[in-house]
Design a protein around this motif. Structure first.
Motif: not given
Length: 466
Positions: A276-299
């Protein structure tokens, strides 16, 4: 950063987080659970006067029993052994486990257990992972005492990632002071003066300058430290976090740094042991990505490290998650280092983790898809691995990021639509249920209100509590 700038940042950090910069330390970067356990057990084995251990999860499994035996052995030798464990984090540990430690002479104390005699807020948790021995050795980080930290993904071969740091030098005194603060609050008697060394009593062991930030409920020390760092960083800041739910202030600081040309990267888990925290975290990706923050997800099974490195000089290793609980509500412990050599080792670690992660990208048009679906045998292996992880280590920690090393299979836009749809459907169902059966809603709310009122009244009558 030029010397005047460093002096200014040091003064601001000291005032913001109450953590003086100590010179003369030697730091050892401990990658993952096995390296951390080896260092901790060696320090415990060498203890001559005392052992102070504070950990959110102390499981009754192979790893936990190994530490219990080492602690019990030292207690029988006459060494003062004191253990703080979080009541909620160790909720599934049998009382016989703690009784066995106490029979051996270990003083084991739960933190913030519910009590009507001494009502306290139940939200704050002791989320620290701290070991201090003889005023000579200390370690902080994100590793708990549980078999989950030994897991590897059967598909990618990647480990359950976490990070700790071992310290020798004057900063050890600040780690000891952090332990003493919680011990004095919850134990039956305060820590003896001889187990509270001052920084001047701990000889230098190296050349690294470091500070230990002892977060306490309501203090927001790490949040203020991060704000200062993000306001002053010039070239790059790389951050790893398992449960990223950035506050508006922190999110704005990341966005502003990226907009100013700083290389801002977030390293997060592809599969989260708290979905559930992972789901909420991903909701906040868009504004960060649009600002140029790079997001990586560990495999691998999980990215549980709470670290950062900035401008090849500033580093952090600790227990503070970048969410409300970590930044505002819990007891936490983090080490901030100011040293180019240690930062180089941190950057090398980040680079390896980035190579074992997928980068999340904003796409237009066609929705990205996995290269191939999981086979039946892979799904069976995944379920079997999940069952091996004990409850204390986070339940679903062994889930596999099956395509994490190959392509960005996550679409922010489609994900946001699915989550919003699920939340809306849940709210609609709850509203219909409340209209049809109002007692199902009113009675739980009344019970919760009554419990809060009784606890508040008891606290007022007792003078406030800690």
């Amino acid at each position: 950063m030029e010397e005047p700038g460093r002096e200014l940042l040091d003064r601001a950090m000291r005032r913001a987080c109450g953590a003086p910069l100590r010179s003369g330390n030697r730091l050892e970067l401990l990658r993952d659970g096995p390296a951390t356990y080896d260092s901790w057990l060696a320090a415990i084995e060498g203890a001559r006067r005392w052992v102070h251990l504070e950990n959110y999860i102390f499981s009754d499994d192979g790893v936990g029993r190994r530490f219990a035996e080492a602690l019990s052995r030292k207690a029988r030798e006459g060494v003062a052994v004191r253990v703080l464990y979080d009541w909620f984090g160790c909720l599934d540990v049998r009382s016989s486990f703690w009784e066995g430690l106490r029979r051996a002479g270990v003083e084991a104390c739960p933190v913030n257990a519910p009590s009507l005699r001494e009502p306290r807020d139940l939200l704050p948790r002791d989320h620290r992972k701290l070991l201090a021995v003889d005023g000579e050795y200390a370690s902080v980080g994100g590793v708990c005492l549980s078999e989950g930290w030994l897991e590897r993904s059967p598909k990618t071969g990647l480990p359950y990632r976490d990070t700790c740091v071992a310290v020798r030098g004057p900063a050890v005194a600040d780690a000891e002071r952090a332990f003493a603060g919680v011990w004095d609050l919850f134990a039956r008697r305060p820590l003896p003066p001889e187990e509270r060394p001052g920084p001047g009593e701990v000889p230098g062991a190296g050349e690294v300058a470091a500070r230990v930030v002892a977060q306490e409920p309501g203090r927001a020390r790490m949040l203020r430290a991060l704000e200062l760092l993000l306001a002053s960083v010039r070239e790059r800041v790389w951050i790893s976090d398992p449960y990223f739910l950035g506050s508006p202030v922190l999110t704005q600081a990341l966005v502003s740094a990226a907009a100013d040309g700083v290389d801002v990267r977030l390293l997060l888990p592809a599969t989260n042991d708290l979905p559930w925290i992972g789901a909420l975290s991903r909701i906040g990706y868009r504004p960060l990505l649009e600002a140029g923050v790079r997001i990586f997800e560990y495999g691998g099974p999980m990215m549980h490290a709470k670290t950062h490195v900035a401008d090849s000089f500033h580093s952090r290793v600790g227990s503070t998650n970048l969410n409300f609980s970590g930044l505002l509500a819990n007891w936490e412990a983090d080490l901030l280092a100011e040293d180019a050599g240690f930062a180089a080792r941190m950057e090398e670690m980040f680079e390896e983790d980035f190579s074992n992660a997928r980068e999340i990208l904003l796409h237009r048009g066609r929705r990205p898809r996995p290269q191939r679906p999981m086979s039946r045998s892979e799904r069976r292996d995944r379920r079997r691995t999940m069952r091996r992880v004990r409850r204390g280590s986070g339940g679903t920690a062994s889930r596999i990021g099956e395509e994490a090393l190959h392509s960005a299979t996550f679409s922010p836009a489609s994900y946001e639509r699915r989550v919003k749809g699920a939340l809306s459907a849940g709210l609609l169902a709850l509203s219909v249920l409340g209209a049809r059966h109002p007692r199902l809603i009113s009675w739980p709310l009344a019970a919760a209100g009554a419990a809060a009122g009784v606890l508040g009244l008891l606290r007022a009558l007792r003078g406030g509590g800690p």
